[in-house]
Design a protein around this motif. Structure first.
Motif, PDB file in Angstrom:
ATOM      1  N   ILE A 144       0.860  -1.121   0.197  1.00 52.19           N
ATOM      2  CA  ILE A 144       0.017  -0.002   0.051  1.00 52.19           C
ATOM      3  C   ILE A 144       0.878   1.231  -0.176  1.00 52.19           C
ATOM      4  N   VAL A 145       0.167   2.249  -0.431  1.00 51.65           N
ATOM      5  CA  VAL A 145       1.081   3.551  -0.815  1.00 51.65           C
ATOM      6  C   VAL A 145       0.410   4.707  -0.128  1.00 51.65           C
ATOM      7  N   ASN A 146       1.233   5.512   0.686  1.00 54.69           N
ATOM      8  CA  ASN A 146       0.883   6.775   1.478  1.00 54.69           C
ATOM      9  C   ASN A 146       1.546   7.690   0.536  1.00 54.69           C
ATOM     10  N   VAL A 147       0.916   8.759   0.318  1.00 56.33           N
ATOM     11  CA  VAL A 147       1.526   9.924  -0.534  1.00 56.33           C
ATOM     12  C   VAL A 147       1.281  11.173   0.418  1.00 56.33           C
ATOM     13  N   LEU A 148       2.538  11.610   1.146  1.00 58.58           N
ATOM     14  CA  LEU A 148       2.624  12.594   2.079  1.00 58.58           C
ATOM     15  C   LEU A 148       3.131  13.997   1.714  1.00 58.58           C
ATOM     16  N   GLY A 149       2.287  15.029   1.672  1.00 63.01           N
ATOM     17  CA  GLY A 149       2.753  16.351   1.412  1.00 63.01           C
ATOM     18  C   GLY A 149       3.493  17.164   2.702  1.00 63.01           C
ATOM     19  N   HIS A 150       4.233  17.976   2.195  1.00 60.65           N
ATOM     20  CA  HIS A 150       5.147  18.736   3.137  1.00 60.65           C
ATOM     21  C   HIS A 150       5.374  19.960   2.546  1.00 60.65           C
ATOM     22  N   THR A 151       5.193  21.357   3.560  1.00 63.46           N
ATOM     23  CA  THR A 151       5.781  22.573   3.084  1.00 63.46           C
ATOM     24  C   THR A 151       6.427  23.054   4.225  1.00 63.46           C
ATOM     25  N   ASP A 152       7.280  24.210   3.917  1.00 62.65           N
ATOM     26  CA  ASP A 152       8.231  24.892   4.943  1.00 62.65           C
ATOM     27  C   ASP A 152       6.912  25.828   5.408  1.00 62.65           C
ATOM     28  N   SER A 153       7.620  26.539   6.442  1.00 60.62           N
ATOM     29  CA  SER A 153       6.488  27.479   7.357  1.00 60.62           C
ATOM     30  C   SER A 153       6.295  28.806   6.705  1.00 60.62           C
ATOM     31  N   THR A 154       6.891  29.014   5.645  1.00 62.03           N
ATOM     32  CA  THR A 154       6.642  30.218   5.006  1.00 62.03           C
ATOM     33  C   THR A 154       5.125  30.399   4.537  1.00 62.03           C
ATOM     34  N   GLY A 155       4.254  31.496   4.606  1.00 62.45           N
ATOM     35  CA  GLY A 155       3.144  31.711   4.240  1.00 62.45           C
ATOM     36  C   GLY A 155       2.175  31.173   5.430  1.00 62.45           C
ATOM     37  N   LYS A 156       0.694  31.203   5.049  1.00 67.51           N
ATOM     38  CA  LYS A 156      -0.279  31.148   5.928  1.00 67.51           C
ATOM     39  C   LYS A 156      -0.527  29.491   6.361  1.00 67.51           C
ATOM     40  N   VAL A 157      -0.955  29.290   7.218  1.00 70.17           N
ATOM     41  CA  VAL A 157      -1.140  27.885   7.856  1.00 70.17           C
ATOM     42  C   VAL A 157      -1.983  27.150   7.094  1.00 70.17           C
ATOM     43  N   VAL A 158      -2.954  27.876   6.875  1.00 68.87           N
ATOM     44  CA  VAL A 158      -4.164  26.828   6.208  1.00 68.87           C
ATOM     45  C   VAL A 158      -3.749  26.749   4.625  1.00 68.87           C
ATOM     46  N   HIS A 159      -3.092  27.714   4.180  1.00 68.61           N
ATOM     47  CA  HIS A 159      -2.450  27.634   2.662  1.00 68.61           C
ATOM     48  C   HIS A 159      -1.594  26.696   2.437  1.00 68.61           C
ATOM     49  N   ASN A 160      -0.757  26.554   3.476  1.00 69.04           N
ATOM     50  CA  ASN A 160       0.207  25.206   3.483  1.00 69.04           C
ATOM     51  C   ASN A 160      -0.326  23.831   3.677  1.00 69.04           C
ATOM     52  N   TYR A 161      -1.321  23.832   4.537  1.00 68.43           N
ATOM     53  CA  TYR A 161      -1.896  22.767   4.458  1.00 68.43           C
ATOM     54  C   TYR A 161      -2.619  22.275   3.354  1.00 68.43           C
ATOM     55  N   SER A 162      -3.318  23.123   2.668  1.00 72.48           N
ATOM     56  CA  SER A 162      -3.997  23.013   1.653  1.00 72.48           C
ATOM     57  C   SER A 162      -2.960  22.511   0.321  1.00 72.48           C
ATOM     58  N   LEU A 163      -1.971  23.368   0.158  1.00 75.98           N
ATOM     59  CA  LEU A 163      -1.005  23.275  -0.935  1.00 75.98           C
ATOM     60  C   LEU A 163      -0.377  21.910  -0.677  1.00 75.98           C
ATOM     61  N   SER A 164       0.065  21.396   0.678  1.00 77.84           N
ATOM     62  CA  SER A 164       0.655  20.127   0.871  1.00 77.84           C
ATOM     63  C   SER A 164      -0.139  19.065   0.347  1.00 77.84           C
ATOM     64  N   GLU A 165      -1.469  18.983   0.635  1.00 77.69           N
ATOM     65  CA  GLU A 165      -2.428  18.014   0.427  1.00 77.69           C
ATOM     66  C   GLU A 165      -2.769  17.969  -1.243  1.00 77.69           C
ATOM     67  N   ARG A 166      -2.697  19.181  -1.749  1.00 76.76           N
ATOM     68  CA  ARG A 166      -2.973  19.091  -3.240  1.00 76.76           C
ATOM     69  C   ARG A 166      -2.031  18.612  -3.886  1.00 76.76           C
ATOM     70  N   ARG A 167      -0.641  18.788  -3.414  1.00 73.85           N
ATOM     71  CA  ARG A 167       0.321  18.203  -4.188  1.00 73.85           C
ATOM     72  C   ARG A 167       0.584  16.686  -3.899  1.00 73.85           C
ATOM     73  N   ALA A 168       0.058  16.312  -2.618  1.00 73.32           N
ATOM     74  CA  ALA A 168       0.015  14.778  -2.483  1.00 73.32           C
ATOM     75  C   ALA A 168      -0.858  14.233  -3.450  1.00 73.32           C
ATOM     76  N   LEU A 169      -1.944  15.004  -3.381  1.00 71.20           N
ATOM     77  CA  LEU A 169      -3.171  14.397  -4.396  1.00 71.20           C
ATOM     78  C   LEU A 169      -2.717  14.417  -5.777  1.00 71.20           C
ATOM     79  N   ALA A 170      -1.974  15.363  -6.288  1.00 72.99           N
ATOM     80  CA  ALA A 170      -1.463  15.186  -7.747  1.00 72.99           C
ATOM     81  C   ALA A 170      -0.472  14.240  -7.914  1.00 72.99           C
ATOM     82  N   VAL A 171       0.385  13.717  -7.055  1.00 69.58           N
ATOM     83  CA  VAL A 171       1.104  12.661  -7.259  1.00 69.58           C
ATOM     84  C   VAL A 171       0.313  11.393  -7.227  1.00 69.58           C
ATOM     85  N   ALA A 172      -0.589  11.332  -6.214  1.00 70.01           N
ATOM     86  CA  ALA A 172      -1.371  10.044  -6.262  1.00 70.01           C
ATOM     87  C   ALA A 172      -2.245   9.889  -7.406  1.00 70.01           C
TER      88      ALA A 172
END
Length: 221
Positions: A144-172
């Protein structure tokens, strides 16, 4: 479209009230649990993938029920050894690092080779590397394959979470398009909550911007 927006808006509103302190910087951030669960609810509704670190036993049961044989005992280590060796061969000089922790294989993809700055569309020049990953995952389908997205701390918290998950979604989704059963795939966005380096330095921020693929054996739990 309106439904998708509403789901993400609710998730974002919920996230702003569920914060903890980052151990590296002391800044406020969304807790790991609520962040993945809240944004994951929105992404999951539009992707059909397992989201937010879904229960491994549940995912294994779904795959075994679909006719994919499970691993057990001494078979597990040997199977993952061979899969790791094939990944290392396929990914030489690709920019993707391969590491091993017990029976789990971890692929680390720095965002500077995977995505343009602040974007969630995979760079076309990175397709061959993901194609190599997909070929190995198809060969070793008892995982099974878990795809995990991570960002640095630059920018707003909610934006970073959304971006990291959208990137994980794109790879998956790309892996799914190359023949990986979506039932094998799970996505989680952690934003900046799991740094591997100090966000106070440019090098640290570069290391923290990444997508990880965690590959685990399919077992009877």
């Amino acid at each position: 479209m309106l439904k998708k927006f509403y789901i993400l808006l609710v998730a974002s509103s919920f996230l702003t009230s569920c914060t903890t302190a980052n151990p590296y910087s002391g800044e406020r951030q969304i807790s790991k649990t609520t962040g993945g669960a809240a944004i994951g609810a929105g992404i999951g509704a539009i992707s059909g993938l397992f989201v937010g670190g879904s229960n491994k036993a549940q995912r294994n049961a779904v795959l075994i029920g679909a006719g994919i044989g499970a691993l057990s005992g001494s078979m597990i280590g040997n199977y993952m050894d061979r899969q790791e060796a094939d990944l290392r061969t396929q990914l030489q000089r690709s920019g993707i690092s391969v590491s091993r922790s017990g029976d789990q294989i971890v692929l680390n993809m720095p965002s500077n080779i995977t995505f343009n700055t602040n974007q969630d569309a995979i760079r076309s020049e990175f397709y061959p590397q993901l194609d190599s990953v997909a070929r190995v995952l198809i060969k070793y389908n008892k995982s099974i394959v878990n795809v995990l997205g991570h960002t640095d701390s630059t920018g707003k918290v909610v934006h970073n979470y959304s971006l990291s998950e959208r990137r994980a979604l794109a790879v998956a989704q790309y892996l799914n398009s190359q023949g990986i059963d979506k039932q094998r795939l799970s996505i989680v966005g952690y934003g900046s909550s799991r740094p591997v380096a100090n966000n106070a330095t440019e090098l640290g921020r570069t290391l923290n911007r990444r997508v990880e693929i965690q590959i685990s054996p399919l077992t009877v739990d």
